[in-house]
Scaffold this motif. Structure first.
Motif, PDB file in Angstrom:
ATOM      1  N   LYS A   5       1.029  -1.324  -0.084  1.00  0.00           N
ATOM      2  CA  LYS A   5       0.114  -0.209   0.077  1.00  0.00           C
ATOM      3  C   LYS A   5       0.633   0.864  -0.392  1.00  0.00           C
ATOM      4  O   LYS A   5       0.373   2.575  -0.300  1.00  0.00           O
ATOM      5  CB  LYS A   5      -0.752  -0.374   1.699  1.00  0.00           C
ATOM      6  N   ASP A   6       2.558   0.953   0.316  1.00  0.00           N
ATOM      7  CA  ASP A   6       2.710   2.403   0.102  1.00  0.00           C
ATOM      8  C   ASP A   6       4.299   2.111  -0.828  1.00  0.00           C
ATOM      9  O   ASP A   6       4.992   3.430  -0.830  1.00  0.00           O
ATOM     10  CB  ASP A   6       3.932   2.274   2.018  1.00  0.00           C
ATOM     11  N   PRO A   8       4.455   2.827  -4.409  1.00  0.00           N
ATOM     12  CA  PRO A   8       3.281   4.075  -5.870  1.00  0.00           C
ATOM     13  C   PRO A   8       2.774   2.941  -7.210  1.00  0.00           C
ATOM     14  O   PRO A   8       1.828   2.838  -8.004  1.00  0.00           O
ATOM     15  CB  PRO A   8       4.413   5.100  -6.569  1.00  0.00           C
ATOM     16  N   LEU A  11       0.412   0.802  -6.675  1.00  0.00           N
ATOM     17  CA  LEU A  11      -1.034   1.602  -6.605  1.00  0.00           C
ATOM     18  C   LEU A  11      -1.391   1.954  -8.018  1.00  0.00           C
ATOM     19  O   LEU A  11      -2.241   2.045  -7.910  1.00  0.00           O
ATOM     20  CB  LEU A  11      -1.013   2.992  -5.211  1.00  0.00           C
ATOM     21  N   ILE A  12      -0.736   2.865  -8.488  1.00  0.00           N
ATOM     22  CA  ILE A  12      -0.583   2.385  -9.957  1.00  0.00           C
ATOM     23  C   ILE A  12      -1.624   1.420 -10.587  1.00  0.00           C
ATOM     24  O   ILE A  12      -1.928   1.933 -11.641  1.00  0.00           O
ATOM     25  CB  ILE A  12       0.326   3.517 -10.740  1.00  0.00           C
ATOM     26  N   LEU A 134      -0.281  13.522 -11.573  1.00  0.00           N
ATOM     27  CA  LEU A 134       0.274  12.622 -12.748  1.00  0.00           C
ATOM     28  C   LEU A 134       0.996  12.962 -13.832  1.00  0.00           C
ATOM     29  O   LEU A 134       1.625  12.537 -13.814  1.00  0.00           O
ATOM     30  CB  LEU A 134      -1.173  12.479 -12.303  1.00  0.00           C
ATOM     31  N   ALA A 137       3.862  13.622 -13.410  1.00  0.00           N
ATOM     32  CA  ALA A 137       5.558  12.407 -13.658  1.00  0.00           C
ATOM     33  C   ALA A 137       5.141  11.658 -14.458  1.00  0.00           C
ATOM     34  O   ALA A 137       6.111  11.280 -15.039  1.00  0.00           O
ATOM     35  CB  ALA A 137       4.646  11.766 -12.229  1.00  0.00           C
TER      36      ALA A 137
END
Length: 159
Positions: A5-6, A8, A11-12, A134, A137
């Protein structure tokens, strides 16, 4: 090691799964069977009539070797026409058909609704900041992609 959950990347990937599911739900409710990549291709051809398939791949950040399959399906659906370029016999140029223009017009509200749903867990200001970050990045890492986004062809319409 941090928890998933930490991370990226994790999560992406999860957000991508959710975004695709939401897209399909909205588009199917509107009576269409179209993927997000097919929609992106259809949209870009509408803003760049006469674009060739290789350029289209760059405009939607899609793999050049598999764009033909996406275009094939859009041609089969009657949304696009494809013909040999008069300037370069090796290239195939694309145009919207009347059926494709109608489909895009009918699809647009569903796709816009999907975008709202995707961001619905955020407050309005958070959603704007999320979109800004977003874009930042993805622009910063564009060249690391196997299918980087490429600039629009000269003389094309702005979105």
């Amino acid at each position: 090691m941090p928890d998933l959950k930490d991370m990226p990347g994790h999560l992406i990937r999860r957000l991508q799964q959710i975004a695709v599911a939401v897209f399909h739900g909205e588009v199917e409710a509107a009576g269409f069977d179209l993927t997000p990549v097919q929609f992106a291709a259809l949209f870009r051809v509408s803003t760049n009539p006469g674009v060739d398939q290789v350029t289209l791949a760059g405009l939607i950040a899609y793999d050049r070797t598999t764009i033909a399959g996406v275009v094939d399906r859009l041609v089969q659906k009657g949304f696009l026409s494809r013909k040999v370029s008069e300037k370069d016999r090796r290239a195939r140029v694309l145009h919207m058909t009347p059926k494709g223009l109608t489909a895009l017009e009918q699809l647009t509200p569903a796709v816009l609704e999907a975008q709202k749903v995707i961001l619905s867990g955020l407050e309005e200001e958070e959603a704007a900041e999320f979109m800004r970050l977003l874009r930042k990045a993805t622009e910063a890492l564009n060249d690391l992609s196997r299918a980087p986004l490429r600039a629009k062809p000269a003389g094309s319409k702005q979105d």
